[in-house]
Design an enzyme around this catalytic site. Structure first.
Site, mmCIF file in Angstrom:
data_model
loop_
_atom_site.group_PDB
_atom_site.id
_atom_site.type_symbol
_atom_site.label_atom_id
_atom_site.label_comp_id
_atom_site.label_asym_id
_atom_site.label_seq_id
_atom_site.Cartn_x
_atom_site.Cartn_y
_atom_site.Cartn_z
ATOM 1 N N CYS A 1 81.665 -36.403 -9.088
ATOM 2 C CA CYS A 1 80.296 -36.666 -9.534
ATOM 3 C C CYS A 1 80.171 -36.767 -11.048
ATOM 4 O O CYS A 1 79.781 -37.822 -11.571
ATOM 5 C CB CYS A 1 79.355 -35.599 -8.973
ATOM 6 S SG CYS A 1 77.647 -35.784 -9.533
ATOM 7 N N GLU B 1 79.649 -40.560 -3.390
ATOM 8 C CA GLU B 1 79.026 -41.048 -4.618
ATOM 9 C C GLU B 1 78.533 -42.479 -4.419
ATOM 10 O O GLU B 1 77.432 -42.839 -4.837
ATOM 11 C CB GLU B 1 80.014 -40.979 -5.787
ATOM 12 C CG GLU B 1 80.187 -39.588 -6.363
ATOM 13 C CD GLU B 1 78.904 -39.019 -6.927
ATOM 14 O OE1 GLU B 1 78.131 -39.779 -7.547
ATOM 15 O OE2 GLU B 1 78.664 -37.812 -6.758
#
Length: 226
Positions: A135, A204
């Site tokens: 992330c 993601e």
């Protein structure tokens, strides 16, 4: 080649898909509808709230005082700084108390958070970090890639500025050093680390797809229900 260099190369498909996703491209060129950004921000606030808790779990499993302090400080920073930013952005986007009360995590956000909790609770500190690291690293690369963009939308320009800052890059370099250290200390578990890392890279990408398609729990099954 370091562990981070290897895993970055092996998961490049997901990174390129994020760089070129229409949500990201729209944020960069200013064409992203604000309602989609609003959807994203609310889901991101949910994600970050739980990210701080996963960091706290990692701290309980860390074996050195330095790592314990790092995870706890990072959790504090996200809780106080990034969530404060989201509270500010909430006002700019006109998000109401009713919307906050009625908020429901979309499938992608819920599944991503569940993945991190699963790894953190059932694995060691290195596994937890492998699941958390994509992330911030991806966001730093997006910020770096599009740092010269001029979307002409205040919220989007602030988002790019935050993730393209030298301070943020410095933090990611530190995290790369940590991930490499964990991998070097556990050569027999590098395949496990890579699996956790890759799944987070996938989530993601899903995190951009989620607001772009207004993902919810009902639409995917409607064609089968009727």
């Amino acid at each position: 080649m370091t562990f981070c260099e290897e895993v970055r190369k092996e998961t490049d498909l997901y990174w390129q898909a994020s760089f070129n996703h229409p949500f990201v491209k729209g944020l960069v060129d200013g064409t992203l509808p604000l309602d989609k950004f609003k959807f994203y921000i609310m889901q991101d606030a949910y994600y970050l709230k739980h990210y701080t808790k996963v960091l706290a779990i990692a701290a309980t499993k860390a074996e050195t005082n330095e790592d314990i302090a790092y995870f706890l400080e990072t959790a504090r920073h996200i809780n106080e700084a990034e969530l404060e930013l989201h509270r500010t952005v909430y006002k700019e986007l006109g998000i109401t108390k009713k919307e906050e009360v009625n908020f429901e995590p979309a499938p992608a956000a819920y599944n991503y958070v569940s993945h991190m909790y699963n790894v953190a609770n059932n694995g060691d500190v290195a596994e937890a970090f492998a699941a958390m690291f994509p992330c911030p690293w991806l966001y730093q690369e997006i910020g770096e890639k599009y740092k010269d963009a001029k979307p002409g939308v205040k919220l989007y320009e602030e988002w790019i500025a935050m993730y393209s800052s030298p301070d943020y890059k410095e933090k990611i370099e530190l995290q790369k050093t940590m991930m490499n250290r964990y991998a070097e200390a556990n050569p027999g578990k590098q395949t496990v680390f890579k699996a956790h890392f890759e799944r987070s890279c996938y989530y993601e990408w899903k995190f951009w797809e989620m607001p772009w398609t207004n993902e919810n729990w009902q639409d995917e099954v409607k064609n089968y229900a009727y």
